[in-house]
Design an enzyme around this catalytic site. Sequence first.
Site, PDB file in Angstrom:
ATOM      1  CE1 TYR A  33       0.171   1.933   4.308  1.00 33.46           C
ATOM      2  CE2 TYR A  33       1.050  -0.303   4.444  1.00 33.46           C
ATOM      3  CZ  TYR A  33       0.903   0.960   4.978  1.00 33.46           C
ATOM      4  OH  TYR A  33       1.508   1.275   6.180  1.00 33.46           O
ATOM      5  CE  LYS A 147       3.157   3.153   3.169  1.00 30.82           C
ATOM      6  NZ  LYS A 147       3.602   3.382   4.543  1.00 30.82           N
ATOM      7  CD  GLU A 179       9.876   1.630  10.751  1.00 32.13           C
ATOM      8  OE1 GLU A 179       9.990   2.611   9.999  1.00 32.13           O
ATOM      9  OE2 GLU A 179       9.723   0.474  10.316  1.00 32.13           O
ATOM     10  CG  LEU A 204       8.267   2.482   4.942  1.00 33.08           C
ATOM     11  CD1 LEU A 204       8.052   1.333   3.968  1.00 33.08           C
ATOM     12  CD2 LEU A 204       6.932   3.124   5.305  1.00 33.08           C
TER      13      LEU A 204
END
Length: 284
Positions: A33, A147, A179, A204
């Site tokens: 996505y 992702k 993260e 990411l």
Amino acid sequence: MSRTVYLNGEWLPEEDAKVSIFDRGFLFADAIYEVTGVVGGKLLEYEGHSARLQRSTKELGITCPLSPEALLEVHREIVRRNDLKEGLIYLQISRGTADRDFAYPVDPKPTLTLFTQAKPVLGNPKAKTGISVALLPDQRWARRDIKTVQLLYPSMAKMEAAAKGADDAWLVEDGFITEASAATAHIISKNGKLITRPLSHAILHGITRASVLDIAKEAGIDYEERAFTPGEAKDAAEAFITSATNFVLPVVAIDGQNVGDGKPGPLTLKMRQLYIEKKLANAI
């Protein structure tokens, strides 16, 4: 009021958009996505999201059914059809529909869908107050650079953080922060250096992250790409997260301990303002 969504080449009212129970996105989270911000009816950082989408599809061997140029037009059209002034566009591509089997199907037809969400992104009240985060173990899969829609653990982490009275979670692996649940983590040391984790399979490859580093370079702000510990984060002068919908958002407390004076820091706020000015000027 019903939104108009895009599904496999059709424009449909949201209540009429249906995906098969045999879709591999549903059965295996075999999908990727992207989320693109919209301000003033224009797309923010679309080129970066498009490039990352192409990278993710390549890594998983999923073929996007539209060319980059056609996909851009779909983004513009969904903004127009929904009269979206401010918010985001969510795009998802799954490998497609096939009977349940761990092995990939041969020549599947990907499922492509887009929908909009109207929400304030410029006027986020948390930009003035900052957010608090809780430190939690990072239990996601090892290819976080792709992702994918495998977001169950980030959702669990966000809920656990809320139970602890925090707004979000920062995830920790092997003694270092990776993260946030759905954003990139950054700190600013007491000598004014911006520190953020380097790109790898562990995080990411954030589009906003890349822009913030470019802006820091242009503004003469010293920065370093390296992993940092929870102790360093708690002892930092400032901290913040970056993402497509949060832009640059201050973090003012970690595990109940104030970061700096417990208020959004001046360098963080400067970075947010510079980011907004630059990206609005380049929106398409």
